[in-house]
Write a protein that holds these residues in place. Structure first.
Motif, PDB file in Angstrom:
ATOM      1  N   SER A  50       1.000  -1.351  -0.192  1.00 21.47           N
ATOM      2  CA  SER A  50       0.168  -0.195   0.053  1.00 21.47           C
ATOM      3  C   SER A  50       0.824   1.418   0.050  1.00 21.47           C
ATOM      4  O   SER A  50       2.104   1.114   0.005  1.00 21.47           O
ATOM      5  CB  SER A  50      -0.872   0.010   1.278  1.00 21.47           C
ATOM      6  OG  SER A  50      -0.201   0.271   2.366  1.00 21.47           O
ATOM      7  N   THR A  51       0.451   2.418  -0.281  1.00 24.37           N
ATOM      8  CA  THR A  51       1.049   3.907  -0.147  1.00 24.37           C
ATOM      9  C   THR A  51       1.732   3.760   1.186  1.00 24.37           C
ATOM     10  O   THR A  51       2.641   4.825   1.278  1.00 24.37           O
ATOM     11  CB  THR A  51       0.226   4.965  -0.408  1.00 24.37           C
ATOM     12  OG1 THR A  51      -0.834   4.772   0.397  1.00 24.37           O
ATOM     13  CG2 THR A  51      -0.409   4.817  -1.828  1.00 24.37           C
ATOM     14  N   ASN A  52       1.454   2.973   2.267  1.00 25.32           N
ATOM     15  CA  ASN A  52       1.863   3.406   3.656  1.00 25.32           C
ATOM     16  C   ASN A  52       3.249   2.347   3.974  1.00 25.32           C
ATOM     17  O   ASN A  52       4.022   2.427   4.864  1.00 25.32           O
ATOM     18  CB  ASN A  52       0.714   3.050   4.742  1.00 25.32           C
ATOM     19  CG  ASN A  52      -0.163   4.240   4.845  1.00 25.32           C
ATOM     20  OD1 ASN A  52       0.111   5.127   4.109  1.00 25.32           O
ATOM     21  ND2 ASN A  52      -0.869   4.165   5.666  1.00 25.32           N
ATOM     22  N   HIS A 109       8.446   9.313   4.020  1.00 23.04           N
ATOM     23  CA  HIS A 109       7.105   8.842   4.359  1.00 23.04           C
ATOM     24  C   HIS A 109       7.044   9.126   5.783  1.00 23.04           C
ATOM     25  O   HIS A 109       7.914   8.344   6.739  1.00 23.04           O
ATOM     26  CB  HIS A 109       6.571   7.728   3.887  1.00 23.04           C
ATOM     27  CG  HIS A 109       5.438   6.990   4.526  1.00 23.04           C
ATOM     28  ND1 HIS A 109       4.116   7.384   3.855  1.00 23.04           N
ATOM     29  CD2 HIS A 109       5.123   6.439   5.490  1.00 23.04           C
ATOM     30  CE1 HIS A 109       3.211   6.594   4.502  1.00 23.04           C
ATOM     31  NE2 HIS A 109       3.979   6.105   5.453  1.00 23.04           N
ATOM     32  N   ASP A 178       3.493  12.198   2.801  1.00 19.20           N
ATOM     33  CA  ASP A 178       4.468  11.860   1.900  1.00 19.20           C
ATOM     34  C   ASP A 178       5.083  12.888   1.191  1.00 19.20           C
ATOM     35  O   ASP A 178       4.388  13.713   0.610  1.00 19.20           O
ATOM     36  CB  ASP A 178       3.671  11.055   0.625  1.00 19.20           C
ATOM     37  CG  ASP A 178       3.305   9.445   1.459  1.00 19.20           C
ATOM     38  OD1 ASP A 178       4.334   8.707   1.407  1.00 19.20           O
ATOM     39  OD2 ASP A 178       2.134   9.464   1.779  1.00 19.20           O
ATOM     40  N   GLY A 204      -2.890  11.390   1.594  1.00 26.80           N
ATOM     41  CA  GLY A 204      -2.992  11.297  -0.048  1.00 26.80           C
ATOM     42  C   GLY A 204      -3.472  12.490  -0.764  1.00 26.80           C
ATOM     43  O   GLY A 204      -3.793  12.095  -2.179  1.00 26.80           O
TER      44      GLY A 204
END
Length: 254
Positions: A50-52, A109, A178, A204
């Motif tokens: 995932s983006t995390n 991040h 991010d 996001g």
């Protein structure tokens, strides 16, 4: 970036630019193949689920296990911030923490949350910050129904640029940043060749879009650039509030 890859990239760019210039100058209609090149081949990495989650080439700064990547900003000692589970929380009054390693251009991040118990208001509520190169601050603040100056609210480039929107979640809920950072460039005489740039996604949402900084963060006065090293530590701020962090990682962009 290794020398062969960098050389290939420069060569490919040069060839593409040369072909384009000749075609424009002589008004030549080129076939599509003329503007295609196949080297360098981008390195293959594994993206996170995932983006995390970090990509395979990320450097993990904090994953819940320890603070071995950091030092206390005051004296270089071991940090005394609190770790519980996979969560790191500011120990107010002990000082900020800085990375042992230096960074320049990067993708950073981090996840943060303000305390669920609301105390204070304005800049006194859930205040911290991530200070890139120890000079360029992206503000961390409980900006959920909390008024303050807009270039000091969450996801602002502190005292320079307010966020495009306020995407802050409620106290006690996790926020993500991010951050894409391009370091400033200086010549040998200390003259600024290109300013630092920051893109920030907050939960996001793009809130800073390749913003050109006017200089390092200043609480009082006008920012001005002074030549500094190409890479410097990342600083996480102790502003007297028990702000929490988790899942901190960085990818160097050469």
């Amino acid at each position: 970036m290794n020398i062969s890859l960098k050389s290939g990239l420069l060569a490919g760019t040069f060839v593409f630019a040369s072909i384009t210039a000749i075609a424009q100058e002589k008004n030549i209609e080129l076939p599509p193949e003329a503007t295609e090149f196949y080297e360098p081949v981008p390195q293959k990495i594994e993206a996170g689920e995932s983006t995390n989650t970090p990509a395979s080439d990320a450097k993990i700064l904090f994953d819940g296990s320890d603070l071995s990547a950091f030092l206390n900003e005051k004296d270089g000692s071991e940090p005394t911030w609190n770790i519980e589970g996979d969560v790191l929380t500011v120990n107010p009054g002990t000082g900020g923490i800085v990375t042992k390693e230096n960074f320049g251009d990067m993708q950073l991040h981090l996840e943060w949350r303000s305390p669920s118990e609301i105390k204070g208001e304005g800049q006194g509520r859930g205040n911290s910050g991530v200070i890139i190169m120890g000079k360029y601050e992206v503000q961390i603040l409980d900006s959920y129904e909390n008024d303050t100056y807009t270039n000091g609210q969450a996801a602002s480039i502190y005292k320079q640029s307010p966020p495009l929107v306020n995407a802050t979640k409620a106290p006690g809920e996790w926020n993500t940043y991010d951050i894409i950072f391009t370091a400033p460039r200086f010549n040998e005489d200390g003259m600024l060749l290109s300013p630092a740039k920051l893109t920030v996604l907050h939960n996001g949402v793009v809130v800073q879009n390749n913003y050109e900084l006017r200089g390092p963060t200043e609480y009082i006065g006008i920012p001005n650039y002074t030549k500094h090293e190409e890479k410097l530590p990342i600083h996480f701020q102790d502003h007297g509030n028990p702000v929490s962090f988790r899942n901190i990682w960085v990818r160097e962009l050469e």
